[in-house]
Design an enzyme around this catalytic site. Structure first.
Site, short mmCIF file in Angstrom:
data_model
loop_
_atom_site.label_atom_id
_atom_site.label_comp_id
_atom_site.label_asym_id
_atom_site.label_seq_id
_atom_site.Cartn_x
_atom_site.Cartn_y
_atom_site.Cartn_z
N LEU A 188 -0.51 21.62 3.72
CA LEU A 188 0.26 22.86 3.68
C LEU A 188 1.49 22.73 4.56
O LEU A 188 1.47 22.04 5.58
CB LEU A 188 -0.59 24.03 4.14
CG LEU A 188 -1.73 24.42 3.21
CD1 LEU A 188 -2.58 25.50 3.84
CD2 LEU A 188 -1.19 24.86 1.86
N PRO A 239 0.82 -1.21 0.00
CA PRO A 239 0.00 0.00 0.00
C PRO A 239 0.86 1.27 0.00
O PRO A 239 1.84 1.37 0.72
CB PRO A 239 -0.79 -0.09 1.31
CG PRO A 239 -0.70 -1.51 1.74
CD PRO A 239 0.60 -2.01 1.20
#
Length: 60
Positions: free
Chosen positions: A9, A2
């Site tokens: 930000l 996976p």
């Protein structure tokens, strides 16, 4: 194997990013049964100069 990408930000500390990677990895292992060693987490930080909302950059 996976792969998880987290976009956020800029501005988090290294400790915050470390904790995020650990918890995301835990969640993937718990929900998919994948081996912990096979989980890959990417943290992509977006520069506030390159991010806008409502037609304005966040730094403006």
């Amino acid at each position: 194997m996976p792969y998880v990408t987290v976009e956020m930000l800029e501005g988090r500390t290294d400790e915050q990013k470390k904790a995020l990677i650990e918890k995301v990895t835990d969640a993937v292992v718990e929900t998919t049964g994948a081996s912990r060693e096979k989980v890959v987490v990417f943290v992509e930080e977006i520069n506030k100069q390159h991010y806008g909302v409502g037609g304005k950059r966040l730094i403006d």
